[in-house]
Scaffold this motif. Structure first.
Motif, PDB file in Angstrom:
ATOM      1  N   ARG A 244      -5.361  21.215  -4.351  1.00 54.24           N
ATOM      2  CA  ARG A 244      -6.358  22.227  -4.713  1.00 54.24           C
ATOM      3  C   ARG A 244      -6.461  22.389  -6.230  1.00 54.24           C
TER       4      ARG A 244
ATOM      5  N   ASP B  71       3.877  20.049   3.299  1.00 51.64           N
ATOM      6  CA  ASP B  71       2.425  19.884   3.216  1.00 51.64           C
ATOM      7  C   ASP B  71       1.776  21.056   2.492  1.00 51.64           C
ATOM      8  N   ARG B  72       2.373  22.245   2.595  1.00 52.43           N
ATOM      9  CA  ARG B  72       1.843  23.387   1.851  1.00 52.43           C
ATOM     10  C   ARG B  72       1.925  23.146   0.350  1.00 52.43           C
TER      11      ARG B  72
ATOM     12  N   TYR C  31      -0.734  20.761  -0.493  1.00 49.51           N
ATOM     13  CA  TYR C  31      -2.001  21.489  -0.411  1.00 49.51           C
ATOM     14  C   TYR C  31      -2.303  22.187  -1.735  1.00 49.51           C
ATOM     15  N   THR C  32      -1.313  22.858  -2.282  1.00 47.67           N
ATOM     16  CA  THR C  32      -1.489  23.563  -3.552  1.00 47.67           C
ATOM     17  C   THR C  32      -1.765  22.591  -4.690  1.00 47.67           C
TER      18      THR C  32
ATOM     19  N   LEU D  69       0.338  24.692   8.077  1.00 47.76           N
ATOM     20  CA  LEU D  69       0.975  23.493   7.548  1.00 47.76           C
ATOM     21  C   LEU D  69       2.472  23.660   7.422  1.00 47.76           C
TER      22      LEU D  69
ATOM     23  N   MET E 144      -5.994  19.006   3.107  1.00 43.15           N
ATOM     24  CA  MET E 144      -6.830  19.977   2.395  1.00 43.15           C
ATOM     25  C   MET E 144      -7.773  20.729   3.326  1.00 43.15           C
TER      26      MET E 144
ATOM     27  N   SER F 225      -5.748  24.638   7.737  1.00 41.78           N
ATOM     28  CA  SER F 225      -5.399  26.007   7.349  1.00 41.78           C
ATOM     29  C   SER F 225      -4.004  25.977   6.741  1.00 41.78           C
ATOM     30  N   ARG F 226      -3.865  26.521   5.562  1.00 40.42           N
ATOM     31  CA  ARG F 226      -2.591  26.456   4.853  1.00 40.42           C
ATOM     32  C   ARG F 226      -1.456  27.081   5.668  1.00 40.42           C
ATOM     33  N   ASP F 227      -1.750  28.130   6.387  1.00 44.20           N
ATOM     34  CA  ASP F 227      -0.718  28.834   7.145  1.00 44.20           C
ATOM     35  C   ASP F 227      -0.151  27.990   8.280  1.00 44.20           C
TER      36      ASP F 227
END
Length: 254
Positions: A192, A184-185, A188-189, A180, A173, A176-178
């Motif tokens: 969140r 993992d992205r 991440y979503t 990952l 978390m 940086s999403r970009d």
């Protein structure tokens, strides 16, 4: 010497064994006497007394076996009771997890807790808090129907798995999403979307997270562990939109 003692069926196993030991000593005494007796005068009466004692020894052995059987039966009854309590605990957990919305005050509080938009997460400096291990005293104070055969080490191993899950989750978390990987992205979503807007700084994970990031068992074992950590105020549960959040309690973290 004549045998006048009565056989007592209320003797415990220890008392029965003591009685057997005493009678054994008496028999040895009689045998020593017999060794110096003349056959025509004393042997027959002494053998009669020995026979009486032998009968009592046999009765005591029967009682001892009966006690052992009863103890085994009692252990089985305790085992059955523990299994029933475990099932009752699971049933109550299931009821608690499926209380209709608006049924109690707790649901009213839950309705006020709303998901946080992505921009609101980690707006302030964030410090990860993890759970402290249970102490011997805390573990002993947990009701037996909750801990059953589990040991302190089992609970603390579960806490280690919980802490490990938090570290892996919040590392994703904070990234940086970009940068990952694709898998993992997606996580991440998900993470969140699970955050809550009006509970800033809440640190939590779910059962699915723990399955994903640690080796903890699921099912009854998992529920029992969560119940013990709730009892010891290590974690608190926040239920909303079908998600059970296992949040770190502020008083039991470091």
């Amino acid at each position: 010497m004549t045998c006048e003692s009565e056989f007592d069926s209320s003797l415990t196993v220890d008392e029965t064994l003591l009685s057997l030991e005493q009678k054994k000593e008496t028999l040895l005494t009689y045998l020593n006497i017999l060794a110096g007796c003349r056959p025509d005068e004393e042997i027959c009466p002494k053998f009669s007394e020995i026979e009486v004692y032998m009968d009592q020894v046999k009765q005591d052995i029967v009682i001892m076996k009966d006690h052992v059987v009863k103890m085994k039966q009692k252990n089985e009854e305790i085992k059955v009771t523990m299994e029933r309590l475990a099932k009752a605990n699971d049933y109550l957990d299931d009821l608690e997890n499926n209380i209709p919305e608006g049924f109690c005050a707790a649901d009213a509080v839950a309705r006020d807790v709303v998901p946080a938009p992505p921009s609101a997460v980690f707006k302030e400096p964030f410090q990860l808090r993890t759970l402290l291990h249970l102490t011997d005293q805390e573990f002993e104070e947990i009701p037996f129907y909750l801990r059953g055969r589990l040991r302190l080490g089992d609970v603390n191993d579960f806490i280690d798995g919980y802490n490990q899950t938090l570290e892996k989750k919040y590392n994703i978390m904070k990234a940086s999403r970009d940068k990952l990987k694709m898998a993992d992205r997606q996580l991440y979503t998900i993470f969140r979307n699970q955050e809550l807007r009006n509970v800033p700084g809440l640190v939590f994970c779910t059962e699915e997270d723990m399955k994903r990031f640690s080796n903890v068992k699921s099912g009854v074992y998992f529920k029992n562990m969560v119940a013990m950590l709730r009892h010891t105020q290590r974690i608190k549960e926040i239920r909303m939109e079908g998600i059970v959040r296992l949040a770190v309690a502020s008083s039991a973290a470091h």
